[in-house]
Write a protein that holds these residues in place. Structure first.
Motif, PDB file in Angstrom:
ATOM      1  N   TYR A 384      26.185 -15.434 -42.823  1.00 39.83           N
ATOM      2  CA  TYR A 384      25.853 -14.166 -43.494  1.00 39.83           C
ATOM      3  C   TYR A 384      25.140 -13.230 -42.512  1.00 39.83           C
ATOM      4  O   TYR A 384      25.452 -12.043 -42.419  1.00 39.83           O
ATOM      5  N   ARG A 385      24.178 -13.761 -41.763  1.00 43.19           N
ATOM      6  CA  ARG A 385      23.443 -12.929 -40.801  1.00 43.19           C
ATOM      7  C   ARG A 385      24.325 -12.537 -39.605  1.00 43.19           C
ATOM      8  O   ARG A 385      24.219 -11.426 -39.094  1.00 43.19           O
ATOM      9  N   TYR A 386      25.170 -13.453 -39.170  1.00 36.88           N
ATOM     10  CA  TYR A 386      26.070 -13.085 -38.062  1.00 36.88           C
ATOM     11  C   TYR A 386      26.969 -11.921 -38.464  1.00 36.88           C
ATOM     12  O   TYR A 386      27.187 -10.981 -37.692  1.00 36.88           O
ATOM     13  N   LYS A 387      27.458 -11.965 -39.708  1.00 35.58           N
ATOM     14  CA  LYS A 387      28.346 -10.890 -40.170  1.00 35.58           C
ATOM     15  C   LYS A 387      27.609  -9.554 -40.275  1.00 35.58           C
ATOM     16  O   LYS A 387      28.243  -8.502 -40.331  1.00 35.58           O
ATOM     17  N   HIS A 388      26.292  -9.596 -40.326  1.00 38.10           N
ATOM     18  CA  HIS A 388      25.491  -8.371 -40.401  1.00 38.10           C
ATOM     19  C   HIS A 388      24.930  -7.945 -39.044  1.00 38.10           C
ATOM     20  O   HIS A 388      24.104  -7.032 -38.982  1.00 38.10           O
ATOM     21  N   LEU A 389      25.374  -8.603 -37.960  1.00 37.47           N
ATOM     22  CA  LEU A 389      24.808  -8.293 -36.637  1.00 37.47           C
ATOM     23  C   LEU A 389      25.030  -6.833 -36.245  1.00 37.47           C
ATOM     24  O   LEU A 389      24.122  -6.177 -35.730  1.00 37.47           O
ATOM     25  N   GLU A 390      26.229  -6.313 -36.489  1.00 34.66           N
ATOM     26  CA  GLU A 390      26.498  -4.909 -36.116  1.00 34.66           C
ATOM     27  C   GLU A 390      25.563  -3.968 -36.864  1.00 34.66           C
ATOM     28  O   GLU A 390      25.065  -2.986 -36.310  1.00 34.66           O
ATOM     29  N   LYS A 391      25.318  -4.262 -38.129  1.00 33.92           N
ATOM     30  CA  LYS A 391      24.381  -3.439 -38.913  1.00 33.92           C
ATOM     31  C   LYS A 391      22.964  -3.561 -38.357  1.00 33.92           C
ATOM     32  O   LYS A 391      22.208  -2.588 -38.337  1.00 33.92           O
ATOM     33  N   ALA A 392      22.596  -4.773 -37.910  1.00 32.77           N
ATOM     34  CA  ALA A 392      21.256  -4.973 -37.334  1.00 32.77           C
ATOM     35  C   ALA A 392      21.103  -4.144 -36.053  1.00 32.77           C
ATOM     36  O   ALA A 392      20.025  -3.593 -35.782  1.00 32.77           O
ATOM     37  N   ILE A 393      22.175  -4.037 -35.287  1.00 32.71           N
ATOM     38  CA  ILE A 393      22.153  -3.201 -34.077  1.00 32.71           C
ATOM     39  C   ILE A 393      22.021  -1.728 -34.471  1.00 32.71           C
ATOM     40  O   ILE A 393      21.246  -0.972 -33.862  1.00 32.71           O
ATOM     41  N   GLU A 394      22.746  -1.329 -35.516  1.00 28.98           N
ATOM     42  CA  GLU A 394      22.621   0.056 -36.012  1.00 28.98           C
ATOM     43  C   GLU A 394      21.204   0.326 -36.509  1.00 28.98           C
ATOM     44  O   GLU A 394      20.647   1.409 -36.282  1.00 28.98           O
ATOM     45  N   ASN A 395      20.607  -0.635 -37.221  1.00 26.79           N
ATOM     46  CA  ASN A 395      19.230  -0.467 -37.710  1.00 26.79           C
ATOM     47  C   ASN A 395      18.281  -0.203 -36.552  1.00 26.79           C
ATOM     48  O   ASN A 395      17.382   0.642 -36.643  1.00 26.79           O
ATOM     49  N   ALA A 396      18.465  -0.950 -35.446  1.00 30.24           N
ATOM     50  CA  ALA A 396      17.605  -0.770 -34.274  1.00 30.24           C
ATOM     51  C   ALA A 396      17.852   0.591 -33.624  1.00 30.24           C
ATOM     52  O   ALA A 396      16.912   1.270 -33.197  1.00 30.24           O
ATOM     53  N   GLU A 397      19.120   0.990 -33.572  1.00 33.19           N
ATOM     54  CA  GLU A 397      19.451   2.299 -32.964  1.00 33.19           C
ATOM     55  C   GLU A 397      18.764   3.442 -33.706  1.00 33.19           C
ATOM     56  O   GLU A 397      18.300   4.407 -33.093  1.00 33.19           O
ATOM     57  N   LYS A 398      18.691   3.323 -35.045  1.00 34.07           N
ATOM     58  CA  LYS A 398      18.040   4.382 -35.835  1.00 34.07           C
ATOM     59  C   LYS A 398      16.565   4.528 -35.472  1.00 34.07           C
ATOM     60  O   LYS A 398      15.971   5.590 -35.663  1.00 34.07           O
ATOM     61  N   LEU A 399      15.974   3.450 -34.955  1.00 30.16           N
ATOM     62  CA  LEU A 399      14.559   3.493 -34.571  1.00 30.16           C
ATOM     63  C   LEU A 399      14.378   3.746 -33.081  1.00 30.16           C
ATOM     64  O   LEU A 399      13.258   3.700 -32.566  1.00 30.16           O
ATOM     65  N   GLY A 400      15.505   3.995 -32.367  1.00 31.85           N
ATOM     66  CA  GLY A 400      15.399   4.371 -30.962  1.00 31.85           C
ATOM     67  C   GLY A 400      15.671   3.259 -29.970  1.00 31.85           C
ATOM     68  O   GLY A 400      15.460   3.434 -28.775  1.00 31.85           O
ATOM     69  N   PHE A 401      16.150   2.117 -30.435  1.00 33.16           N
ATOM     70  CA  PHE A 401      16.481   1.027 -29.518  1.00 33.16           C
ATOM     71  C   PHE A 401      17.925   1.175 -29.050  1.00 33.16           C
ATOM     72  O   PHE A 401      18.725   1.876 -29.671  1.00 33.16           O
ATOM     73  N   SER A 402      18.266   0.494 -27.956  1.00 31.94           N
ATOM     74  CA  SER A 402      19.596   0.698 -27.354  1.00 31.94           C
ATOM     75  C   SER A 402      20.131  -0.608 -26.780  1.00 31.94           C
ATOM     76  O   SER A 402      19.477  -1.646 -26.858  1.00 31.94           O
ATOM     77  N   ASN A 403      21.331  -0.518 -26.219  1.00 29.72           N
ATOM     78  CA  ASN A 403      21.910  -1.632 -25.451  1.00 29.72           C
ATOM     79  C   ASN A 403      22.115  -2.891 -26.290  1.00 29.72           C
ATOM     80  O   ASN A 403      21.977  -4.004 -25.810  1.00 29.72           O
ATOM     81  N   GLY A 404      22.448  -2.707 -27.581  1.00 29.28           N
ATOM     82  CA  GLY A 404      22.743  -3.887 -28.404  1.00 29.28           C
ATOM     83  C   GLY A 404      21.526  -4.611 -28.926  1.00 29.28           C
ATOM     84  O   GLY A 404      21.644  -5.724 -29.450  1.00 29.28           O
ATOM     85  N   ALA A 405      20.348  -3.998 -28.809  1.00 31.46           N
ATOM     86  CA  ALA A 405      19.158  -4.598 -29.429  1.00 31.46           C
ATOM     87  C   ALA A 405      19.363  -4.617 -30.938  1.00 31.46           C
ATOM     88  O   ALA A 405      19.834  -3.639 -31.517  1.00 31.46           O
ATOM     89  N   ALA A 406      19.018  -5.740 -31.564  1.00 32.63           N
ATOM     90  CA  ALA A 406      19.257  -5.899 -33.009  1.00 32.63           C
ATOM     91  C   ALA A 406      17.932  -6.062 -33.733  1.00 32.63           C
ATOM     92  O   ALA A 406      17.105  -6.894 -33.354  1.00 32.63           O
ATOM     93  N   LEU A 407      17.736  -5.267 -34.785  1.00 33.37           N
ATOM     94  CA  LEU A 407      16.604  -5.464 -35.687  1.00 33.37           C
ATOM     95  C   LEU A 407      17.174  -5.753 -37.072  1.00 33.37           C
ATOM     96  O   LEU A 407      17.741  -4.877 -37.727  1.00 33.37           O
ATOM     97  N   TYR A 408      17.033  -7.009 -37.471  1.00 34.37           N
ATOM     98  CA  TYR A 408      17.499  -7.369 -38.809  1.00 34.37           C
ATOM     99  C   TYR A 408      16.623  -6.678 -39.848  1.00 34.37           C
ATOM    100  O   TYR A 408      15.441  -6.427 -39.620  1.00 34.37           O
ATOM    101  N   PRO A 409      17.212  -6.337 -41.004  1.00 37.57           N
ATOM    102  CA  PRO A 409      16.469  -5.570 -42.000  1.00 37.57           C
ATOM    103  C   PRO A 409      15.413  -6.413 -42.704  1.00 37.57           C
ATOM    104  O   PRO A 409      15.532  -7.628 -42.815  1.00 37.57           O
ATOM    105  N   MET A 410      14.378  -5.731 -43.171  1.00 36.76           N
ATOM    106  CA  MET A 410      13.379  -6.402 -44.010  1.00 36.76           C
ATOM    107  C   MET A 410      14.006  -6.753 -45.352  1.00 36.76           C
ATOM    108  O   MET A 410      13.765  -7.814 -45.920  1.00 36.76           O
ATOM    109  N   VAL A 411      14.814  -5.825 -45.859  1.00 36.42           N
ATOM    110  CA  VAL A 411      15.466  -5.981 -47.157  1.00 36.42           C
ATOM    111  C   VAL A 411      16.888  -5.472 -47.017  1.00 36.42           C
ATOM    112  O   VAL A 411      17.105  -4.403 -46.448  1.00 36.42           O
TER     113      VAL A 411
END
Length: 768
Positions: A384-411
Motif C-alpha cells: 500500500y505504501r509502495y503504491k503511494h510512493l509517487e504521491k509521497a514524492i509530490e507531498n515533499a515537492e509541495k514543501l520545497g523538497f526535490s530529487n525524489g525526496a519522499a514525505l509520506y503523509p500524516m493522514v
C-alpha cells in the motif's frame, strides 16, 4: 455518563438496563464491521434521543475542503472524510400505529445488549410499555457477514405481552444522510436513482467530487412464530429513500419477526453500471441461504480467526474481556484481503481523524497482523505504501523538497497528504521513519527479503533523500540538526532537535545504505532497475552518510538522559503526580498555549525510540530514561500506555506494566479519555496485543530467531497466545513459574527462552 457500565465477561460485551446517557458511548463500543463495511450500534427502530448515526464503506471518502483562517503555502487542499454512507439497517416499528421509540416509551424493562465477540454478532432485547399502554417484548440480532462481505443481516422480533396488537414493520434504505464531522456542511452524496421490485429496494448514489458509485440495497421476509408469511407490502419511495410496510394482526404471545438483508455494492469491486445486478445476486444468495444458515457461517468464520488470534487470560475477567475486545475490533476493521485498504484510527466506529491511514499502521498494527495472519497481510500493508510512493514524492515537492525526496503523509486516503493542522502536517515528519521501520520489522520477522528488492528499497531511498534534505548543518554545534518539528509528543510543537526524530532520521539513512549495498551485491538485476529509475549516485549516498554520521542528539549531563528536544529542561518540571487531578485531561481543560509550555508528554516520544531500537541501548539506559520521562507523561494518546507497558515489563516492574496493560486494553470499555462516544481507538488496540506478546511474553527477534522472556502479572493465573512465525504456528502458554510451548507443522523450531536455546518439536509440549 456512567463510565463503568460494561459488565465483565470472557467473550461478550454486555450492557444491562437502559440509560439514555450511555447511548452514544454504546453505539461506539458495540460497533460491528467485516473489513469491507461497518456501522455504529445504532438502533434499527427510530430513536428520538441523542444519537450518532454512522454506517461506513471501506475506501469510500470525500475530500472536504480545508477550513483554515489563514492559508499557508503547502497546505493540503482538503481533509479526507470517511463518509457516513446511506443507511440500510433502518426498520421503523409501529404497535397499533404508535412508533416504538425507546426515548419516549413509558417503561423499559430487562434491557440487554450483547456484542458476542466469539461468534461475531450484536443483539439487543427489552420489554417496552408504549404510551398507548401496549407492552411488547423485542429481540434483535444482527451481523455483517465475513463470508459475503457486501451483506449484513438482521433478525427483529416483537411479541405483544399485554394484548393482541397490529404490528407494522417498515424496513427502509435512506441516502439522505449527513456526516457529524464536516467542515462546510457540504452535501457528500448525490442520489442517482431509487428503485424497487418484489421485496427488494435499491438506491444508487455516488459521492460528490470523488465519484465513488454505490448501490445500497435491502430485502425483507416476515414470519409468525417462525413460519413464513406472505404479505404484500405498501411501498413508499422518494428521491432519497424507499420503504416497505408489512402489517400483521399479532395475537398476544405470538412472535412477529422480520429478516432484513442489506448492504452495499461499490464500483471499487464491480462495474458501476452493474451495481444493482450485483446487489440482486447478493440478496438472492442471502434469502436462499436464510438468516440461520448465514449466522452459522458467521460463527465458523470467526472461529477460524479466533483459533489463531485469541489470547487467553486465566483469573482476570476484565483483562480477558479487554484483550478480546481489542482483537475483535482489529479483525472487524481490517482482514488483509484488499491491498487497497488500510486501518483507520477509528475503523468503522466514528468519523474523527477522517478515517484515514496514519503512521499507527506501521508502528503498531503491522506486528499484530504479521503474527496472527499470513505474512501476505503485512506485505499488503507495505505494498500500500509502495503504491503511494509517487504521491509521497509530490507531498515533499509541495514543501520545497526535490530529487525524489519522499514525505509520506500524516493522514491519507490515496497517498496525498490531507491533514491540515500545520504543526502536524509540516512538522510531524517522524512518520517517515515509522514506514522505514515497518519494512525492517517485516523483514526481521518474516525473513522475506523479496519486498525490499522488489519495492521497499525505492521507498527507503525516497525517505533517506528526505532526511538528508531536511537536516541542516549547524556551525555552532558542528553537527547536523533538524529544526522546527513535532515529535510523537504532540504537546510540543515547532521544537528543535526532537531526539526521536533525529535518531530515526539517522537510522533511516543507515538502513537505506545497508540495503542498497545488499541489493547491489545479491540482486544485480533489481539493483540496475532501481538505480536507473531513481538516478542515485555514490556521491549522493556519501552526502547522506555525512548527515547520518554527524547527527546531533540533545543530551543532559545533569540527568544523564537524551533530551526530548533542545528546550525540554527550560520547562517548569512539575510531574503528573503533582498536577491537580481536576486539571486532567489537560487537552480538555487547558489552552493550547499552556499545554505547549508545560513539560507534559502526550505519549511515548524519547521512549518510543527506546521501544523501536531497544537493541541499541542497555537496560540501564532504558531505566534512566523511563524514570525521567514517564512521570511527565499524561498518556492522553491512545498509543501511549502500550509502549510504557512493554517497557515496564522489560524493567521487571510488573505492577506498573499491568496497570498500563489494563489502561490500553480497556481504554474504550472504561472510557479513560472521556471520548468513546466519538468512536473507538482501533489502531492503538494493536498496541494492546503487543503489550501482552512483547511485554509480558517478552517476544523479540534476536539473531534471526524467536526469543522469549516470559513474565506474568501476579493478578493472572496464566495466559496464552499464538504467533505465526515464518509459516509455523507456535503456541506459548505462560503460568506462574512455568512456560509451555507447542508447535504446529512438521519441522523443529529453535527458539531462545531467557537467553537459552530451546528446540521445539511439532505436536510435543515443551516446558521451560
Amino acid at each position: 455518563m456512567n463510565l463503568d457500565y460494561i459488565i465483565p465477561n470472557d467473550w461478550s460485551i454486555l450492557e444491562e438496563g437502559f440509560d439514555p446517557n450511555n447511548v452514544k458511548a454504546s453505539e461506539s463500543i458495540f460497533s460491528i464491521g467485516n473489513g469491507a463495511m461497518g456501522q455504529r450500534a445504532n438502533f434499527e427502530e427510530q430513536y428520538s434521543g441523542p444519537t450518532f448515526q454512522g454506517s461506513y464503506i471501506a475506501g469510500v471518502y470525500y475530500p472536504d475542503k480545508t477550513r483554515v483562517g489563514w492559508w499557508k503555502n503547502g497546505y493540503p487542499e482538503y481533509f479526507a472524510k470517511v463518509l457516513n454512507a446511506p443507511n440500510w439497517i433502518g426498520i421503523n416499528v409501529f404497535i397499533n400505529d404508535e412508533a416504538l421509540d425507546l426515548h419516549i416509551c413509558k417503561k423499559i424493562e430487562n434491557f440487554k445488549r450483547e456484542l458476542n465477540m466469539k461468534e461475531g454478532w450484536l443483539s439487543r432485547s427489552f420489554i417496552a410499555t408504549l404510551q398507548n399502554e401496549v407492552k411488547v417484548e423485542v429481540s434483535v440480532k444482527r451481523f455483517l457477514s465475513l463470508d459475503i462481505d457486501e451483506l449484513g443481516a438482521i433478525n427483529y422480533s416483537v411479541k405483544p405481552l399485554s394484548s393482541d396488537a397490529t404490528i407494522t414493520y417498515r424496513p427502509y434504505i435512506d441516502s439522505g444522510i449527513t456526516n457529524e464531522d464536516t467542515n462546510w456542511d457540504d452535501k457528500f452524496w448525490d442520489t442517482l436513482n431509487v428503485s424497487h421490485e418484489n421485496n427488494q429496494a435499491f438506491i444508487q448514489a455516488k459521492t460528490m467530487k470523488t465519484d465513488f458509485y454505490t448501490c445500497t440495497f435491502m430485502e425483507s421476509q416476515v414470519f409468525i412464530d417462525g413460519k413464513s408469511v406472505i404479505i404484500e407490502p405498501n411501498i413508499s419511495a422518494d428521491s432519497n429513500s424507499a420503504s416497505f410496510s408489512y402489517s400483521y394482526n399479532v395475537k398476544k404471545d405470538q412472535t412477529y419477526t422480520i429478516h432484513k438483508f442489506g448492504g452495499y455494492t461499490v464500483d471499487r469491486n464491480h462495474d458501476k453500471y452493474e451495481l444493482v445486478s450485483a446487489a440482486k445476486m447478493v440478496l438472492n444468495k442471502a434469502t436462499k441461504t436464510g438468516f440461520s444458515a448465514l449466522l452459522e457461517a458467521q460463527k465458523n468464520a470467526w472461529a477460524k480467526i479466533w483459533d489463531m488470534a485469541d489470547i487467553t487470560i486465566d483469573g482476570d475477567v476484565k483483562a480477558q474481556q479487554g484483550i478480546r475486545f481489542n482483537i475483535f475490533h482489529l479483525n472487524q476493521t481490517y482482514l488483509g484481503t484488499d491491498a487497497r485498504l488500510n486501518i483507520g484510527p477509528k475503523g468503522f466506529t466514528g468519523e474523527k481523524y477522517g478515517g484515514s491511514t496514519y503512521w499507527d499502521t506501521e508502528a503498531y498494527c503491522i506486528p499484530f497482523y504479521m503474527a496472527t495472519k499470513d505474512q501476505k497481510v503485512a506485505r499488503n500493508l507495505l505494498t500500500y505504501r509502495y503504491k503511494h510512493l509517487e504521491k509521497a514524492i509530490e507531498n515533499a515537492e509541495k514543501l520545497g523538497f526535490s530529487n525524489g525526496a519522499a514525505l509520506y503523509p500524516m493522514v491519507t486516503m490515496n497517498g496525498e497528504e490531507c491533514h491540515n493542522e500545520w504543526e502536524i502536517t509540516f512538522e510531524e515528519i517522524h512518520r517517515n521513519g515509522a514506514i522505514a521501520f515497518a519494512i525492517f520489522n517485516y523483514h526481521r520477522y518474516t525473513g522475506d527479503y523479496s519486498y525490499i528488492q522488489e519495492m521497499g528499497l525505492e521507498v527507503l531511498i525516497g525517505i533517506a533523500r528526505f532526511w538528508h534534505q531536511r537536516a541542516n548543518f549547524s556551525t555552532d554545534k558542528n553537527k547536523y540538526v533538524i529544526l522546527g518539528v513535532t515529535g510523537p509528543n504532540e504537546y510540543e510543537n515547532n521544537v528543535n532537535n526532537n531526539w526521536y526524530t533525529n535518531y530515526i532520521a539517522q537510522w533511516c539513512i543507515n538502513y537505506a545504505v545497508e540495503n542498497i549495498n545488499r541489493v547491489a551485491s545479491e540482486y544485480d538485476t533489481d539493483y540496475t532497475r532501481i538505480m536507473n529509475k531513481v538516478k542515485l549516485s555514490k556521491a549522493e549516498i556519501k552526502e547522506w552518510q555525512e548527515v547520518a554520521d554527524n547527527m546531533y542528539f540533545p543530551y543532559s549531563e545533569q540527568h544523564n538522559v537524551y533530551l526530548q528536544q533542545d528546550g525540554f529542561l527550560d520547562k517548569e518540571l512539575i510531574t503528573v503526580a503533582d498536577l491537580d487531578k481536576s486539571q486532567r485531561p489537560i487537552n480538555q481543560k487547558w489552552s493550547w498555549d499552556r499545554i505547549l509550555r508545560s513539560p507534559y508528554i502526550k505519549q511515548a516520544d524519547t521512549l518510543q525510540g527506546f521501544y523501536f531500537f531497544e537493541d541499541q541501548f542497555s537496560t540501564e539506559e532504558l531505566k534512566r530514561h523511563f524514570d525521567f520521562y514517564e512521570p511527565f507523561t499524561v498518556h492522553e494518546s491512545s498509543l501511549s500506555p502500550c509502549v510504557h507497558s512493554i517497557q515496564a515489563a522489560k524493567l521487571d516492574r510488573m505492577d506498573q506494566a499491568y496497570t498500563f496493560y489494563l489502561r490500553t486494553s480497556r481504554l474504550d470499555l472504561d472510557d479513560y479519555n472521556h471520548e468513546v462516544h466519538e468512536g473507538l481507538h482501533i489502531t492503538s488496540m494493536a498496541g494492546t496485543w503487543m503489550s501482552i506478546v512483547e511485554g509480558f511474553g517478552g517476544m523479540r527477534i534476536k539473531n534471526d530467531m524467536l526469543s522469549f522472556e516470559p513474565k506474568i502479572p501476579e493478578q493472572w493465573e496464566g495466559y496464552s497466545f499464538k504467533v505465526n512465525f515464518r509459516n509455523r504456528i507456535l503456541k506459548v502458554i505462560v503460568n506462574q513459574g512455568k512456560t509451555h510451548f507447542e508447535l504446529d507443522g512438521d519441522e523443529d523450531l529453535s527458539i531462545m527462552v531467557h537467553g537459552n536455546e530451546v528446540i521445539i518439536s511439532p505436536n510435543k509440549l515443551v516446558t521451560v
